[in-house]
Design an enzyme around this catalytic site. Structure first.
Site, mmCIF file in Angstrom:
data_model
loop_
_atom_site.group_PDB
_atom_site.id
_atom_site.type_symbol
_atom_site.label_atom_id
_atom_site.label_comp_id
_atom_site.label_asym_id
_atom_site.label_seq_id
_atom_site.Cartn_x
_atom_site.Cartn_y
_atom_site.Cartn_z
ATOM 1 N N ARG A 60 10.004 -5.497 12.278
ATOM 2 C CA ARG A 60 8.805 -6.073 12.903
ATOM 3 C C ARG A 60 8.832 -7.593 12.884
ATOM 4 O O ARG A 60 8.207 -8.244 13.728
ATOM 5 C CB ARG A 60 7.534 -5.514 12.254
ATOM 6 C CG ARG A 60 7.253 -4.066 12.635
ATOM 7 C CD ARG A 60 6.093 -3.491 11.865
ATOM 8 N NE ARG A 60 6.348 -3.453 10.435
ATOM 9 C CZ ARG A 60 7.020 -2.483 9.814
ATOM 10 N NH1 ARG A 60 7.482 -1.462 10.503
ATOM 11 N NH2 ARG A 60 7.231 -2.537 8.526
ATOM 12 N N GLU A 97 12.619 0.520 -4.663
ATOM 13 C CA GLU A 97 11.988 1.343 -5.698
ATOM 14 C C GLU A 97 12.983 2.395 -6.208
ATOM 15 O O GLU A 97 13.135 2.606 -7.407
ATOM 16 C CB GLU A 97 10.746 2.011 -5.102
ATOM 17 C CG GLU A 97 9.791 2.525 -6.129
ATOM 18 C CD GLU A 97 8.567 3.142 -5.458
ATOM 19 O OE1 GLU A 97 8.386 2.951 -4.237
ATOM 20 O OE2 GLU A 97 7.819 3.821 -6.181
HETATM 21 P P1 AMP Z 1 9.105 -6.022 0.416
HETATM 22 O O1 AMP Z 1 10.588 -6.153 0.358
HETATM 23 O O2 AMP Z 1 8.570 -5.080 -0.622
HETATM 24 O O3 AMP Z 1 8.388 -7.354 0.425
HETATM 25 O O4 AMP Z 1 8.775 -5.274 1.763
HETATM 26 C C1 AMP Z 1 8.690 -6.005 2.901
HETATM 27 C C2 AMP Z 1 9.105 -5.225 4.130
HETATM 28 O O5 AMP Z 1 8.633 -3.869 4.135
HETATM 29 C C3 AMP Z 1 8.472 -5.916 5.274
HETATM 30 O O6 AMP Z 1 9.506 -6.130 6.242
HETATM 31 C C4 AMP Z 1 7.391 -4.992 5.778
HETATM 32 O O7 AMP Z 1 7.522 -4.829 7.155
HETATM 33 C C5 AMP Z 1 7.588 -3.665 5.058
HETATM 34 N N1 AMP Z 1 6.396 -3.225 4.272
HETATM 35 C C6 AMP Z 1 6.309 -3.138 2.934
HETATM 36 N N2 AMP Z 1 5.118 -2.672 2.540
HETATM 37 C C7 AMP Z 1 4.402 -2.469 3.669
HETATM 38 C C8 AMP Z 1 3.060 -2.019 3.955
HETATM 39 N N3 AMP Z 1 2.201 -1.675 2.978
HETATM 40 N N4 AMP Z 1 2.673 -1.972 5.241
HETATM 41 C C9 AMP Z 1 3.509 -2.325 6.235
HETATM 42 N N5 AMP Z 1 4.774 -2.747 6.036
HETATM 43 C C10 AMP Z 1 5.227 -2.822 4.782
#
Ligand code: AMP
Length: 173
Positions: A60, A97
Site C-alpha cells: 500500500r 511475530e
Molecule cells: P510493521 O512492520 O509491524 O510496522 O507493519 C507495517 C506493515 O504492515 C505496513 O506496511 C502495513 O501496511 C501493515 N500493517 C500492520 N498492521 C496493520 C494494521 N493494523 N492495519 C493495516 N495494515 C497493517
C-alpha cells in the site's frame, strides 16, 4: 482534514487474523478529494525533507509514494517483498511475530549520498520500516525520514527507528 481522514479509515476486526484490527485505507483512495488532500500533506512532508527520491514500501506504500513522487516531480523506488524484483537486489531479513520476512530493493535504485524519504500507509511495530531503512542505508542513501498516513502509537514502532524523523497524518494512541 484529519477528522475527515480518520472518519474514512475503516476498522476491520480480526483481519487478516484473529486479534488484529486492520486499518483499511481503501475508502481514502476511493474519495478523490480526500486522496488528493492526503497526497498534498505527504508531499509537503517530503518536500520539506529535501528528499530527491521517494521510497514506497510494499504494497500500500506504493500507492501513496508514487502519487507523492509525481506531485514533486522526483523518482519513486519500490522496496518489495522477496522475489518480486527482476534485477540485482540487496536484501534485509527481519523478524515477524512468527518467523521472518525479507525485503529487497534494486541495488542501483539509489546512489550513494542520495537523500530519500520512505512512505508507507501505516506504521505498526516498525519492523518493516526499520528493515527498509537498513536496506537504503546499505546502498549509501541519506534517509531523511518516514512519512505514514497512520501510526499505531501503542505498538511503539518509532523505537525500532531510533532517531529517524517519523511523521504520521493520523495517530491512534
Ligand atoms: P510493521 O512492520 O509491524 O510496522 O507493519 C507495517 C506493515 O504492515 C505496513 O506496511 C502495513 O501496511 C501493515 N500493517 C500492520 N498492521 C496493520 C494494521 N493494523 N492495519 C493495516 N495494515 C497493517
Amino acid at each position: 482534514m484529519s477528522d475527515t481522514l480518520r472518519a474514512a479509515i475503516r476498522d476491520v476486526v480480526d483481519f487478516p487474523k484473529k486479534g488484529i484490527v486492520f486499518k483499511d485505507i481503501t475508502p481514502i483512495l476511493a474519495d478523490g478529494k480526500l486522496f488528493s488532500e492526503t497526497i498534498d500533506r505527504l508531499a509537503e512532508i517530503a518536500r520539506a525533507s529535501e528528499a530527491k527520491k521517494v521510497i514506497g514500501i510494499d504494497a500500500r506504500g506504493f500507492i501513496f509514494a508514487a502519487a507523492v513522487a509525481d506531485r514533486l516531480g522526483i523518482g519513486m523506488v519500490p522496496v518489495r517483498k522477496k522475489g518480486k524484483l527482476p534485477w540485482k537486489t540487496r536484501q534485509v531479513a527481519y523478524a515477524l511475530e512468527y518467523g521472518e520476512a525479507i525485503v529487497e530493493v534494486h541495488e542501483d535504485a539509489v546512489h550513494a549520498g542520495e537523500r530519500v524519504i520512505l512512505i508507507d500507509d501505516l506504521l505498526a511495530t516498525g519492523g518493516t520500516a526499520a528493515a527498509a531503512v537498513t536496506l537504503l542505508r546499505e546502498l549509501g542513501a541519506d534517509v531523511a525520514g518516514l512519512a505514514v498516513v497512520i501510526e499505531l502509537d501503542f505498538l511503539d514502532g518509532r523505537k525500532k527507528l531510533d532517531s529517524l524523523p517519523v511523521t504520521a497524518l493520523i495517530n491512534y494512541p
